[in-house]
Scaffold this motif. Structure first.
Motif, PDB file in Angstrom:
ATOM      1  N   ALA A  40       6.407  -2.470   2.011  1.00 48.28           N
ATOM      2  CA  ALA A  40       6.993  -1.513   1.061  1.00 48.28           C
ATOM      3  C   ALA A  40       5.945  -0.575   0.481  1.00 48.28           C
ATOM      4  N   VAL A  41       4.705  -1.057   0.292  1.00 49.74           N
ATOM      5  CA  VAL A  41       3.677  -0.181  -0.277  1.00 49.74           C
ATOM      6  C   VAL A  41       2.841   0.508   0.800  1.00 49.74           C
ATOM      7  N   THR A  42       2.913   0.018   2.041  1.00 50.53           N
ATOM      8  CA  THR A  42       2.142   0.636   3.115  1.00 50.53           C
ATOM      9  C   THR A  42       2.863   1.838   3.704  1.00 50.53           C
ATOM     10  N   VAL A  43       4.182   1.752   3.825  1.00 55.51           N
ATOM     11  CA  VAL A  43       4.952   2.826   4.448  1.00 55.51           C
ATOM     12  C   VAL A  43       4.745   4.173   3.752  1.00 55.51           C
ATOM     13  N   PRO A  44       4.777   4.252   2.407  1.00 51.02           N
ATOM     14  CA  PRO A  44       4.546   5.564   1.785  1.00 51.02           C
ATOM     15  C   PRO A  44       3.187   6.164   2.123  1.00 51.02           C
ATOM     16  N   PHE A  45       2.144   5.329   2.195  1.00 49.21           N
ATOM     17  CA  PHE A  45       0.832   5.879   2.556  1.00 49.21           C
ATOM     18  C   PHE A  45       0.829   6.380   3.991  1.00 49.21           C
ATOM     19  N   VAL A  46       1.407   5.610   4.897  1.00 49.72           N
ATOM     20  CA  VAL A  46       1.461   6.039   6.293  1.00 49.72           C
ATOM     21  C   VAL A  46       2.234   7.350   6.413  1.00 49.72           C
ATOM     22  N   LEU A  47       3.326   7.468   5.679  1.00 45.38           N
ATOM     23  CA  LEU A  47       4.107   8.706   5.700  1.00 45.38           C
ATOM     24  C   LEU A  47       3.265   9.876   5.184  1.00 45.38           C
ATOM     25  N   ALA A  48       2.538   9.658   4.074  1.00 38.36           N
ATOM     26  CA  ALA A  48       1.681  10.723   3.544  1.00 38.36           C
ATOM     27  C   ALA A  48       0.614  11.123   4.556  1.00 38.36           C
ATOM     28  N   LEU A  49       0.044  10.142   5.239  1.00 36.60           N
ATOM     29  CA  LEU A  49      -0.981  10.432   6.249  1.00 36.60           C
ATOM     30  C   LEU A  49      -0.410  11.249   7.398  1.00 36.60           C
ATOM     31  N   VAL A  50       0.781  10.892   7.849  1.00 40.63           N
ATOM     32  CA  VAL A  50       1.422  11.628   8.937  1.00 40.63           C
ATOM     33  C   VAL A  50       1.689  13.073   8.526  1.00 40.63           C
ATOM     34  N   LEU A  51       2.184  13.264   7.308  1.00 42.21           N
ATOM     35  CA  LEU A  51       2.479  14.620   6.826  1.00 42.21           C
ATOM     36  C   LEU A  51       1.207  15.453   6.691  1.00 42.21           C
ATOM     37  N   VAL A  52       0.123  14.821   6.262  1.00 42.10           N
ATOM     38  CA  VAL A  52      -1.147  15.537   6.143  1.00 42.10           C
ATOM     39  C   VAL A  52      -1.676  15.923   7.516  1.00 42.10           C
ATOM     40  N   GLU A  53      -1.654  14.974   8.441  1.00 42.82           N
ATOM     41  CA  GLU A  53      -2.189  15.219   9.773  1.00 42.82           C
ATOM     42  C   GLU A  53      -1.369  16.258  10.542  1.00 42.82           C
ATOM     43  N   SER A  54      -0.071  16.274  10.302  1.00 43.48           N
ATOM     44  CA  SER A  54       0.795  17.232  10.999  1.00 43.48           C
ATOM     45  C   SER A  54       0.873  18.583  10.280  1.00 43.48           C
ATOM     46  N   ARG A  55       0.186  18.676   9.131  1.00 42.27           N
ATOM     47  CA  ARG A  55       0.213  19.916   8.336  1.00 42.27           C
ATOM     48  C   ARG A  55       1.654  20.350   8.068  1.00 42.27           C
ATOM     49  N   TRP A  56       2.438  19.427   7.550  1.00 44.22           N
ATOM     50  CA  TRP A  56       3.845  19.694   7.228  1.00 44.22           C
ATOM     51  C   TRP A  56       3.915  20.892   6.283  1.00 44.22           C
ATOM     52  N   PRO A  57       4.631  21.948   6.643  1.00 44.90           N
ATOM     53  CA  PRO A  57       4.587  23.198   5.857  1.00 44.90           C
ATOM     54  C   PRO A  57       4.873  23.042   4.367  1.00 44.90           C
ATOM     55  N   PRO A  58       5.924  22.317   3.948  1.00 40.49           N
ATOM     56  CA  PRO A  58       6.145  22.206   2.492  1.00 40.49           C
ATOM     57  C   PRO A  58       4.967  21.555   1.767  1.00 40.49           C
ATOM     58  N   LEU A  59       4.376  20.529   2.369  1.00 41.64           N
ATOM     59  CA  LEU A  59       3.229  19.880   1.734  1.00 41.64           C
ATOM     60  C   LEU A  59       2.014  20.806   1.738  1.00 41.64           C
ATOM     61  N   HIS A  60       1.818  21.519   2.822  1.00 49.10           N
ATOM     62  CA  HIS A  60       0.701  22.462   2.910  1.00 49.10           C
ATOM     63  C   HIS A  60       0.826  23.548   1.839  1.00 49.10           C
ATOM     64  N   ARG A  61       2.046  24.049   1.631  1.00 52.08           N
ATOM     65  CA  ARG A  61       2.257  25.069   0.593  1.00 52.08           C
ATOM     66  C   ARG A  61       2.004  24.505  -0.805  1.00 52.08           C
ATOM     67  N   LEU A  62       2.473  23.282  -1.027  1.00 54.52           N
ATOM     68  CA  LEU A  62       2.252  22.650  -2.330  1.00 54.52           C
ATOM     69  C   LEU A  62       0.751  22.506  -2.605  1.00 54.52           C
ATOM     70  N   ASP A  63       0.016  22.030  -1.622  1.00 51.77           N
ATOM     71  CA  ASP A  63      -1.429  21.875  -1.787  1.00 51.77           C
ATOM     72  C   ASP A  63      -2.093  23.217  -2.087  1.00 51.77           C
ATOM     73  N   ARG A  64      -1.770  24.214  -1.285  1.00 55.12           N
ATOM     74  CA  ARG A  64      -2.407  25.516  -1.420  1.00 55.12           C
ATOM     75  C   ARG A  64      -2.033  26.199  -2.742  1.00 55.12           C
ATOM     76  N   ASP A  65      -0.760  26.200  -3.088  1.00 52.08           N
ATOM     77  CA  ASP A  65      -0.320  26.880  -4.316  1.00 52.08           C
ATOM     78  C   ASP A  65      -0.907  26.208  -5.556  1.00 52.08           C
ATOM     79  N   THR A  66      -0.906  24.880  -5.578  1.00 56.37           N
ATOM     80  CA  THR A  66      -1.448  24.163  -6.735  1.00 56.37           C
ATOM     81  C   THR A  66      -2.941  24.413  -6.877  1.00 56.37           C
TER      82      THR A  66
END
Length: 277
Positions: A40-66
């Motif tokens: 239960a606590v590992t899955v969220p980290f793995v998901l975050a890692l996948v989104l970072v590695e794939s440069r998921w556009p919504p996450l990339h925009r959030l990082d850049r805008d912030t």
């Protein structure tokens, strides 16, 4: 005469549902709970890692805008930058946090709380090693901003400051909470939450981490703390101690004068308890 397999399975199922359990059932239940909690606590980290590695556009925009918004605010207020720098480089620096945990370990050893000291030391060390290895596997670049107000070496994901803050605050809380009167326990919780959130904010506001780096550090720190805490809880169950909740700390007995039992020490029984076997 050998038992029929179907009857044996039914008897086991009834034992589990009725709450009566032998060693095998207790081990199976503990194993299932451990796997479930760790997953239960590992899955969220793995998901975050996948989104970072794939440069998921919504996450990339959030990082850049912030990053750009906070960087603009930092350029307009040098005093604020100095305050944030003091907090992140002195008060909440990983070295400071680890020294606090090291002092805690020494205190536990003086109290002969051997396993609690080992848990604190292993959790802190594991957090540092796992964070370092993950950074060098992912190799994410830090933000590159015009006129940077701060600099940091190494890779970006996950944030070492954020991960160390969560792991260290969790260790300090889970060990020391039994020493705090129940009415005052919200205070250390508030201090720990403020420290963890404050570290994350300073890293992003100073432009040395993305938001997703900070969240990744928190999630990975939670994985480490959960894994080692479940091992400690398994030991408590093995020596006959009750399960504890987050609100009372990892080992409530630390507040009393009785030292922790050592290896091979049998569980003390009351006068009405009958030996088994």
């Amino acid at each position: 005469m050998a038992q029929h397999p179907t009857r044996s399975r039914r008897r086991t199922a009834r034992a589990i549902l009725s709450g009566s359990s032998g060693p095998d059932t207790a081990f199976g239940t503990r194993l299932l709970l451990t796997v479930t909690a760790t997953t239960a606590v590992t899955v969220p980290f793995v998901l975050a890692l996948v989104l970072v590695e794939s440069r998921w556009p919504p996450l990339h925009r959030l990082d850049r805008d912030t990053a750009e918004r906070l960087h603009s605010a930092a350029l307009e207020d040098p005093v604020r930058v100095r305050v944030l720098g003091f907090l992140t480089d002195v008060v909440w620096d990983p070295v400071t946090m680890r020294l606090l945990v090291a002092a805690l370990v020494v205190w536990l050893l003086r109290r002969r709380a051997w396993r609690l000291a080992a848990w604190a030391a292993v959790t802190e060390t594991a957090g540092a090693l796992v964070g370092f290895l993950t950074k060098n596997v992912v190799e994410r670049a830090r933000p590159h901003l015009p006129d940077p107000v701060a600099h940091a070496p190494g890779f970006s994901f996950p944030s070492g400051h954020a991960m160390t803050a969560l792991v260290s605050c969790a260790v300090l809380l889970l060990v020391l909470l039994p020493l705090v009167p129940p009415a005052w326990r919200p205070l250390p919780w508030a201090l720990a939450v403020t420290s963890v959130l404050g570290v994350g904010y300073t890293r992003v506001a100073l432009g040395v981490h993305w938001v997703s780096d900070v969240v990744g550090g928190w999630l990975l720190g939670l994985v480490v703390v959960t894994a080692t805490t479940l091992v400690f809880e398994a030991w408590r169950a093995d020596i006959g101690r009750r399960r504890t909740g987050l609100g009372e700390g990892l080992e409530p007995e630390i507040s009393g004068p009785e030292p922790e039992p050592t290896l091979g020490t049998p569980v003390r029984r009351g006068p009405m308890d009958k030996p088994t076997g």
